[in-house]
Scaffold this motif. Structure first.
Motif, PDB file in Angstrom:
ATOM      1  N   ALA A 232      -5.660  -5.947   3.072  1.00 44.70           N
ATOM      2  CA  ALA A 232      -5.701  -5.641   1.652  1.00 44.70           C
ATOM      3  C   ALA A 232      -4.415  -6.150   0.990  1.00 44.70           C
ATOM      4  O   ALA A 232      -3.399  -6.327   1.674  1.00 44.70           O
ATOM      5  N   PRO A 233      -4.429  -6.371  -0.302  1.00 44.48           N
ATOM      6  CA  PRO A 233      -3.233  -6.855  -0.992  1.00 44.48           C
ATOM      7  C   PRO A 233      -2.039  -5.948  -0.742  1.00 44.48           C
ATOM      8  O   PRO A 233      -2.128  -4.729  -0.915  1.00 44.48           O
ATOM      9  N   GLY A 234      -0.944  -6.531  -0.291  1.00 48.16           N
ATOM     10  CA  GLY A 234       0.273  -5.770  -0.076  1.00 48.16           C
ATOM     11  C   GLY A 234       0.307  -4.929   1.184  1.00 48.16           C
ATOM     12  O   GLY A 234       1.238  -4.155   1.397  1.00 48.16           O
ATOM     13  N   LYS A 235      -0.717  -5.080   2.028  1.00 43.43           N
ATOM     14  CA  LYS A 235      -0.784  -4.270   3.240  1.00 43.43           C
ATOM     15  C   LYS A 235      -0.888  -5.147   4.476  1.00 43.43           C
ATOM     16  O   LYS A 235      -1.186  -6.340   4.391  1.00 43.43           O
TER      17      LYS A 235
ATOM     18  N   THR B 276     -11.469  -3.260  -0.647  1.00 36.15           N
ATOM     19  CA  THR B 276     -11.158  -4.613  -1.106  1.00 36.15           C
ATOM     20  C   THR B 276     -10.100  -5.240  -0.205  1.00 36.15           C
ATOM     21  O   THR B 276      -9.026  -4.670   0.006  1.00 36.15           O
ATOM     22  N   ALA B 277     -10.426  -6.406   0.358  1.00 40.00           N
ATOM     23  CA  ALA B 277      -9.520  -7.058   1.296  1.00 40.00           C
ATOM     24  C   ALA B 277     -10.107  -8.403   1.690  1.00 40.00           C
ATOM     25  O   ALA B 277     -11.268  -8.704   1.393  1.00 40.00           O
TER      26      ALA B 277
END
Length: 119
Positions: free
Chosen positions: A40-43, A91-92
């Motif tokens: 995922a964004p930022g993860k 979301t990813a």
């Protein structure tokens, strides 16, 4: 050389369903595990689900248990991930994963397919 090609990502509304598929080409040199990870964004990249070739044993992340089913077709060398009741936090970019469970224990990754859950 093993190659993994994902398909089926896209945009889906919260509560919706989506299936992503992974097709593997190349030699099969023994027992293996295939599955899906996501980032995922930022993860960091995290496990979603895997399935073993020997006994079809499955493993699911706690965050998706009950909402995701992984399955494989050994004849077609494909692995599908059916997702239900999708949430925005799903979301990813979803990556197909293949690991040879015998020497030399190589791992392979697909290019990834974007799944976006949004209204």
């Amino acid at each position: 050389q093993v190659q993994l090609v994902e398909s089926g990502g896209g945009l889906v509304q919260p509560g919706g369903s989506l299936r992503v598929s992974c097709s593997k080409s190349g030699p099969i040199d023994g027992a293996y595990t295939m599955g899906w990870y996501r980032r995922a964004p930022g993860k960091q990249r995290e496990l979603v689900a895997t399935i073993a070739s020997l006994d079809s044993a499955t493993k699911y992340a706690d965050s998706v248990k009950g909402r995701v089913t992984i399955s494989r077709d050994s004849n077609k060398n494909t692995v599908d991930l059916q997702m239900f009741d999708l949430k925005p936090e799903d979301t990813a970019v979803y990556y197909c994963y293949y690991k040879l469970e015998v020497f030399p224990f190589r791992e392979y990754w697909g290019q990834g397919t974007q799944v976006t859950v949004s209204s």
